[in-house]
Design a protein around this motif. Structure first.
Motif, PDB file in Angstrom:
ATOM      1  N   VAL A 199      39.257  29.313  52.899  1.00 18.73           N
ATOM      2  CA  VAL A 199      39.292  30.483  52.017  1.00 18.73           C
ATOM      3  C   VAL A 199      40.217  30.180  50.843  1.00 18.73           C
ATOM      4  O   VAL A 199      41.431  30.410  50.910  1.00 18.73           O
ATOM      5  N   PRO A 200      39.694  29.636  49.744  1.00 22.24           N
ATOM      6  CA  PRO A 200      40.517  29.398  48.553  1.00 22.24           C
ATOM      7  C   PRO A 200      40.583  30.667  47.695  1.00 22.24           C
ATOM      8  O   PRO A 200      39.568  31.117  47.152  1.00 22.24           O
ATOM      9  N   ILE A 201      41.769  31.245  47.605  1.00 21.19           N
ATOM     10  CA  ILE A 201      41.967  32.513  46.897  1.00 21.19           C
ATOM     11  C   ILE A 201      42.526  32.255  45.500  1.00 21.19           C
ATOM     12  O   ILE A 201      43.496  31.505  45.340  1.00 21.19           O
ATOM     13  N   LEU A 202      41.925  32.902  44.501  1.00 25.31           N
ATOM     14  CA  LEU A 202      42.479  32.920  43.148  1.00 25.31           C
ATOM     15  C   LEU A 202      43.102  34.289  42.912  1.00 25.31           C
ATOM     16  O   LEU A 202      42.409  35.305  42.976  1.00 25.31           O
ATOM     17  N   VAL A 203      44.409  34.324  42.648  1.00 27.18           N
ATOM     18  CA  VAL A 203      45.097  35.578  42.365  1.00 27.18           C
ATOM     19  C   VAL A 203      45.030  35.838  40.863  1.00 27.18           C
ATOM     20  O   VAL A 203      45.453  35.002  40.058  1.00 27.18           O
ATOM     21  N   VAL A 204      44.488  36.993  40.480  1.00 28.81           N
ATOM     22  CA  VAL A 204      44.247  37.301  39.069  1.00 28.81           C
ATOM     23  C   VAL A 204      44.551  38.767  38.797  1.00 28.81           C
ATOM     24  O   VAL A 204      44.831  39.546  39.716  1.00 28.81           O
ATOM     25  N   ASP A 205      44.511  39.147  37.517  1.00 30.15           N
ATOM     26  CA  ASP A 205      44.545  40.559  37.145  1.00 30.15           C
ATOM     27  C   ASP A 205      43.557  40.785  36.011  1.00 30.15           C
ATOM     28  O   ASP A 205      42.866  39.860  35.596  1.00 30.15           O
ATOM     29  N   THR A 206      43.483  42.014  35.520  1.00 27.58           N
ATOM     30  CA  THR A 206      42.472  42.322  34.514  1.00 27.58           C
ATOM     31  C   THR A 206      43.045  42.435  33.104  1.00 27.58           C
ATOM     32  O   THR A 206      42.387  42.972  32.214  1.00 27.58           O
ATOM     33  N   PHE A 207      44.287  41.952  32.880  1.00 27.12           N
ATOM     34  CA  PHE A 207      44.741  41.795  31.500  1.00 27.12           C
ATOM     35  C   PHE A 207      43.733  40.918  30.775  1.00 27.12           C
ATOM     36  O   PHE A 207      43.303  39.880  31.300  1.00 27.12           O
ATOM     37  N   ARG A 208      43.352  41.298  29.573  1.00 27.77           N
ATOM     38  CA  ARG A 208      42.254  40.606  28.891  1.00 27.77           C
ATOM     39  C   ARG A 208      42.503  39.115  28.745  1.00 27.77           C
ATOM     40  O   ARG A 208      41.620  38.289  28.998  1.00 27.77           O
ATOM     41  N   TYR A 209      43.735  38.733  28.342  1.00 28.91           N
ATOM     42  CA  TYR A 209      43.988  37.312  28.136  1.00 28.91           C
ATOM     43  C   TYR A 209      44.025  36.550  29.449  1.00 28.91           C
ATOM     44  O   TYR A 209      43.718  35.358  29.502  1.00 28.91           O
ATOM     45  N   ASN A 210      44.374  37.220  30.551  1.00 24.90           N
ATOM     46  CA  ASN A 210      44.352  36.548  31.846  1.00 24.90           C
ATOM     47  C   ASN A 210      42.926  36.362  32.355  1.00 24.90           C
ATOM     48  O   ASN A 210      42.628  35.377  33.032  1.00 24.90           O
ATOM     49  N   VAL A 211      42.035  37.299  32.040  1.00 25.27           N
ATOM     50  CA  VAL A 211      40.621  37.123  32.381  1.00 25.27           C
ATOM     51  C   VAL A 211      40.059  35.929  31.621  1.00 25.27           C
ATOM     52  O   VAL A 211      39.291  35.126  32.161  1.00 25.27           O
ATOM     53  N   LYS A 212      40.453  35.792  30.351  1.00 31.00           N
ATOM     54  CA  LYS A 212      40.020  34.629  29.573  1.00 31.00           C
ATOM     55  C   LYS A 212      40.569  33.339  30.177  1.00 31.00           C
ATOM     56  O   LYS A 212      39.860  32.329  30.251  1.00 31.00           O
ATOM     57  N   SER A 213      41.826  33.378  30.609  1.00 28.80           N
ATOM     58  CA  SER A 213      42.414  32.199  31.252  1.00 28.80           C
ATOM     59  C   SER A 213      41.658  31.840  32.521  1.00 28.80           C
ATOM     60  O   SER A 213      41.429  30.659  32.822  1.00 28.80           O
ATOM     61  N   LEU A 214      41.255  32.865  33.273  1.00 28.72           N
ATOM     62  CA  LEU A 214      40.480  32.640  34.483  1.00 28.72           C
ATOM     63  C   LEU A 214      39.150  31.971  34.149  1.00 28.72           C
ATOM     64  O   LEU A 214      38.748  31.012  34.810  1.00 28.72           O
ATOM     65  N   GLU A 263      30.654  39.490  36.731  1.00 30.82           N
ATOM     66  CA  GLU A 263      30.341  38.670  35.567  1.00 30.82           C
ATOM     67  C   GLU A 263      30.601  37.182  35.842  1.00 30.82           C
ATOM     68  O   GLU A 263      29.929  36.316  35.289  1.00 30.82           O
ATOM     69  N   LEU A 264      31.603  36.914  36.683  1.00 29.74           N
ATOM     70  CA  LEU A 264      31.921  35.525  37.022  1.00 29.74           C
ATOM     71  C   LEU A 264      31.132  35.030  38.228  1.00 29.74           C
ATOM     72  O   LEU A 264      31.225  33.851  38.581  1.00 29.74           O
ATOM     73  N   ASN A 265      30.413  35.928  38.849  1.00 27.42           N
ATOM     74  CA  ASN A 265      29.599  35.593  40.023  1.00 27.42           C
ATOM     75  C   ASN A 265      30.452  35.026  41.154  1.00 27.42           C
ATOM     76  O   ASN A 265      30.096  34.037  41.806  1.00 27.42           O
ATOM     77  N   LEU A 266      31.604  35.680  41.372  1.00 29.18           N
ATOM     78  CA  LEU A 266      32.503  35.283  42.451  1.00 29.18           C
ATOM     79  C   LEU A 266      32.768  36.481  43.354  1.00 29.18           C
ATOM     80  O   LEU A 266      32.825  37.618  42.880  1.00 29.18           O
TER      81      LEU A 266
END
Length: 245
Positions: free
Chosen positions: A151-166, A204-207
């Motif tokens: 189970v590889p987890i990516l920790v993210v948030d919905t700040f716009r620039y962090n979504v772009k980084s993702l 949108e990322l299909n994840l």
């Protein structure tokens, strides 16, 4: 053994808090659990759990280096009895491979092989669950561990620039033929009204969306109530992981 890796796409994402608490939840539910601090750049699991600085992962790497002076590094293997000396036990019963204390370690030429030896050795252990806390530095050994983890987890948030980084991070993974479909998204807070929903971002990322934490992860351990909320949510997420749903 179920291997859970926790990678923070951006700095201060809360991936260490999440990894630590997931490991404690696992141990508390009766699973024999190992927490590995693989953030050899800026790891602080040792400080957070208030365990000793030594032994730690840099001690194990040094032992590998000493062995490699007599044996080709690709031929080095460890038995459970040999690597047990590098593991500490937390008061909860959780076993921990502690934080790196050698600032030179990330720059060692053999670091990929050393981490691979350590990881493969630990996978031969008798643990039910291994939780790996990772840095947000894109390294070859981070990619290796994420690809191998159940189970590889990516920790993210919905700040716009962090979504772009993702999105850029996923593109980089695809460039090296990493199986991005294995990854699961864990959002470290609920979005504000002006941000995209985690469900939409994941779609949108299909994840797959593993879960959404109630507050920004780095703030979750500051009070009794928010820590209780964190433990409850991560307990549900852990059960989801173990059930495979």
């Amino acid at each position: 053994m179920k291997v859970i890796s926790v990678y923070g796409v951006s700095k201060l994402s809360g991936n260490t808090t999440i990894a630590e608490e997931l490991a404690l939840v696992s141990q508390g539910k009766g699973y024999k659990t190992l927490l590995v601090d693989l953030d050899i750049h800026n790891g602080d699991v040792t400080e957070r759990l208030k365990i000793n600085n030594y032994p730690n992962i840099s001690d194990w790497c040094e032992d590998i280096y000493n062995k490699s002076r007599k044996t080709p590094i690709t031929n080095i293997e460890y038995t459970r009895a040999e690597w047990a000396q590098f593991i500490q036990e937390h008061s909860s019963g959780l076993h921990v491979l502690a934080t790196n204390t050698d600032k030179r370690l990330p720059h060692y030429g053999n670091i990929y092989y050393e981490i691979r030896i350590i990881y493969n050795s630990l996978k031969e252990g008798d643990y039910d669950v291994m939780v790996v806390d990772m840095s947000n530095t894109p390294t070859s050994f981070n990619y290796f561990v994420m690809e191998d983890a159940d189970v590889p987890i990516l920790v993210v948030d919905t700040f716009r620039y962090n979504v772009k980084s993702l999105q850029h991070f996923l593109w980089d993974l695809e460039d090296v033929h990493f199986p991005v479909e294995k990854l699961q998204l864990l959002f470290n807070r609920k979005p504000s009204p002006v941000e995209e929903s985690p469900e939409k971002v994941a779609g949108e990322l299909n994840l797959p969306l593993l879960g959404i934490l109630p507050e920004f992860a780095e703030d979750l351990a500051k009070t009794v109530q928010v820590k209780a909320d964190l433990n409850k949510t991560l307990g549900q997420i852990f059960d989801k992981i173990m059930s495979g749903k």
